[in-house]
Design a protein around this motif. Sequence first.
Motif, PDB file in Angstrom:
ATOM      1  N   ARG A  24       0.837  -1.217   0.000  1.00  0.00           N
ATOM      2  CA  ARG A  24       0.000   0.000   0.000  1.00  0.00           C
ATOM      3  C   ARG A  24       0.865   1.258   0.000  1.00  0.00           C
ATOM      4  O   ARG A  24       0.489   2.275  -0.556  1.00  0.00           O
ATOM      5  N   TYR A  28      -0.082   3.847  -2.800  1.00  0.00           N
ATOM      6  CA  TYR A  28      -0.528   5.208  -2.481  1.00  0.00           C
ATOM      7  C   TYR A  28       0.581   6.242  -2.679  1.00  0.00           C
ATOM      8  O   TYR A  28       0.302   7.415  -2.923  1.00  0.00           O
ATOM      9  N   TYR A  66      -8.627  -2.821  -8.860  1.00  0.00           N
ATOM     10  CA  TYR A  66      -9.615  -3.552  -8.062  1.00  0.00           C
ATOM     11  C   TYR A  66     -10.477  -4.492  -8.900  1.00  0.00           C
ATOM     12  O   TYR A  66     -11.278  -5.240  -8.378  1.00  0.00           O
ATOM     13  N   LYS A 125      -3.545  -8.474  -3.509  1.00  0.00           N
ATOM     14  CA  LYS A 125      -4.389  -7.874  -2.468  1.00  0.00           C
ATOM     15  C   LYS A 125      -5.480  -8.808  -1.914  1.00  0.00           C
ATOM     16  O   LYS A 125      -5.587  -8.971  -0.705  1.00  0.00           O
ATOM     17  N   TYR A 151      -6.145  -3.687   8.717  1.00  0.00           N
ATOM     18  CA  TYR A 151      -6.646  -2.466   8.069  1.00  0.00           C
ATOM     19  C   TYR A 151      -5.796  -1.263   8.490  1.00  0.00           C
ATOM     20  O   TYR A 151      -5.570  -0.335   7.728  1.00  0.00           O
ATOM     21  N   ILE A 154      -2.599  -1.321   6.373  1.00  0.00           N
ATOM     22  CA  ILE A 154      -2.892  -0.735   5.066  1.00  0.00           C
ATOM     23  C   ILE A 154      -2.744   0.781   5.137  1.00  0.00           C
ATOM     24  O   ILE A 154      -2.102   1.416   4.309  1.00  0.00           O
ATOM     25  N   TRP A 293     -17.581   4.428  -2.508  1.00  0.00           N
ATOM     26  CA  TRP A 293     -16.218   4.490  -3.062  1.00  0.00           C
ATOM     27  C   TRP A 293     -16.111   5.562  -4.134  1.00  0.00           C
ATOM     28  O   TRP A 293     -15.045   6.138  -4.339  1.00  0.00           O
ATOM     29  N   GLU A 402     -16.078   5.730   6.092  1.00  0.00           N
ATOM     30  CA  GLU A 402     -15.324   4.536   5.696  1.00  0.00           C
ATOM     31  C   GLU A 402     -15.286   3.503   6.815  1.00  0.00           C
ATOM     32  O   GLU A 402     -15.393   2.311   6.587  1.00  0.00           O
ATOM     33  N   SER A 406     -16.461   0.151   5.375  1.00  0.00           N
ATOM     34  CA  SER A 406     -15.459  -0.708   4.742  1.00  0.00           C
ATOM     35  C   SER A 406     -15.116  -1.984   5.537  1.00  0.00           C
ATOM     36  O   SER A 406     -15.161  -3.076   4.980  1.00  0.00           O
ATOM     37  N   TRP A 429     -15.996  -8.063  -3.364  1.00  0.00           N
ATOM     38  CA  TRP A 429     -16.050  -6.831  -2.581  1.00  0.00           C
ATOM     39  C   TRP A 429     -15.264  -5.714  -3.273  1.00  0.00           C
ATOM     40  O   TRP A 429     -15.721  -4.587  -3.403  1.00  0.00           O
ATOM     41  N   PHE A 430     -14.056  -6.056  -3.781  1.00  0.00           N
ATOM     42  CA  PHE A 430     -13.254  -5.035  -4.460  1.00  0.00           C
ATOM     43  C   PHE A 430     -13.913  -4.558  -5.759  1.00  0.00           C
ATOM     44  O   PHE A 430     -13.646  -3.461  -6.232  1.00  0.00           O
ATOM     45  N   ASN A 433     -15.489  -1.203  -5.571  1.00  0.00           N
ATOM     46  CA  ASN A 433     -14.568  -0.082  -5.752  1.00  0.00           C
ATOM     47  C   ASN A 433     -14.226   0.090  -7.241  1.00  0.00           C
ATOM     48  O   ASN A 433     -14.180   1.212  -7.755  1.00  0.00           O
TER      49      ASN A 433
HETATM   50  N1  GLN Z   1      -8.230   2.148   1.198  1.00  0.00           N
HETATM   51  C1  GLN Z   1      -8.505   0.749   1.262  1.00  0.00           C
HETATM   52  C2  GLN Z   1      -7.370  -0.052   0.708  1.00  0.00           C
HETATM   53  O1  GLN Z   1      -6.556   0.423   0.002  1.00  0.00           O
HETATM   54  C3  GLN Z   1      -9.819   0.466   0.605  1.00  0.00           C
HETATM   55  C4  GLN Z   1      -9.891  -0.512  -0.500  1.00  0.00           C
HETATM   56  C5  GLN Z   1     -11.266  -1.129  -0.711  1.00  0.00           C
HETATM   57  O2  GLN Z   1     -11.909  -0.951  -1.722  1.00  0.00           O
HETATM   58  N2  GLN Z   1     -11.751  -1.889   0.225  1.00  0.00           N
HETATM   59  O3  GLN Z   1      -7.251  -1.203   0.997  1.00  0.00           O
END
Ligand code: GLN
Length: 485
Positions: A24, A28, A66, A125, A151, A154, A293, A402, A406, A429-430, A433
């Motif tokens: 991550r 990011y 995703y 992931k 979490y 992450i 999302w 979130e 989430s 689930w992804f 997003n």
């Molecule tokens: N910010 C979270 C991540 O990067 C959310 C991702 C998601 O869609 N669950 O894991």
Amino acid sequence: ATDKGFFGHPKGLSTLFFTELWERFSYYGMRAILIFYMYYSVANGGLDLDKSTSIALMSIYGSLIYMTGVLGGWLADRVFGTRKAVFLGGVLIMVGHIVLSLPNSGITGLFSAMVLLAVGTGLLKPNVSSMIGDLYDPKDVRRAGGFSIFYMGINLGGFLAPYVTGSFMDNFHLGFLVAAVGMALGLAFFLITQNKFLGDAGKTVTNPIAKEERGRVAILFSSIAVGLLIIACVAYAFDVLTIKYVINFISCVAIILPIVYFIVMLRSKKTDSDEKSRLLAYIPLFITAVMFWMIQEQGSSVLAVFASDRVTGSFFGWTISPAFYQSFNPLFVIFLSPVFAMIWTKLGDRQPSTPRKFALGLFFAGLSFLIMMLPGILGGTEMHSASPIWLVLSFLLVTIGELCLSPVGLGVTTQLAPRAFAAQTMGVWFLSNSMAQGINAQIGQVFSADIEIQYFGILGTIAVVIGIILFIITPKLLKLMKGIK
Ligand code: GLN
């Protein structure tokens, strides 16, 4: 004896925690500067794309990474086993960032890296997340806590990264190199600790492809590949193999794919009638997640542009890079996660049901956009005139949302997805997003300071309204969910 080597949790959690933290970090870190790399002028080290195309490409990048989770889950389940899948995914991600880091890699580099990151993240992931579940006995009460710690990992990666890559705004390629190094550290940690800490978790292929299936699978995969190639060739021949059409094509796939997947699950002979009912209840939750999302992910596209163009250069006296704003969401997650854990525990049986938590989540996301109308309304929409406080508040509100939605989302997907599709649950689930960012790629293009008040107002209102509708239909959904709350 139970293993308590990592904050009272199995030592294997540390392997997965740090691997995902670094993954991550690299994702990011790349994302915090990517949009500026795309729309800054060549003289400033950018690609000089226009702003609306850059916003759309940010969403397409996110949508693709995703989108592939279902495939990654399937490959782990049937071909590689989770552990190999995670490693392979990490290598592809690292290579993707290396491609971006090459000077003069340009548009070709941008798209090649996109493909590498999509396949790599799809492999890594969902599988790193599902291995967490494997660390605990089914009855172990520490399981939910394990996912919360994860979490936070992450978000620790997401929090630190923009500070490092954000200081390379004058040489984006170096910033991408930092992202590659981050992933390399994650891989090294994974390799060194896996045998010691993970035991046999994720080593076996759970459901290997039978010999007689192989032909069919090979045909399926090659027809997809050939299909994509034909589409690309036809597009090239008709002179429409342009960035704009690639964006539109991926948006369409991102929207259609989850719909097809739901139809397949609903119609499958392996899905029994209770599972069908649960799946029907899951659909409104999925739609809520998509809307959530859509807003949350605009933090790194539309709000990043806002941070760079509309906010005053100084953050209460300090001069900061607009990329640094990307760290507020993860920062708030880290601080607020324990608060939420405490609130849910305190409420015990009286805590809201999952659909109500989803409704709350979307409600807060809506507020986070409605509040962004204020800088324009109060102070006009001139360049560099808005106070940074609005952005910080907006990130705070969306993060509260979130944490309502989430962490529970993943859990409820596991409970509501039919058993026959269990290996792809994380991927499903992804997909919420992925669909969200596929839609964002289209709507984000209209964003500009001239219409920001309407833009934030309309999206914020839609979110609040959907949240209220979900709140009202919750009793009906709970009936369909057959015992799952
Ligand atoms: N910010 C979270 C991540 O990067 C959310 C991702 C998601 O869609 N669950 O894991």
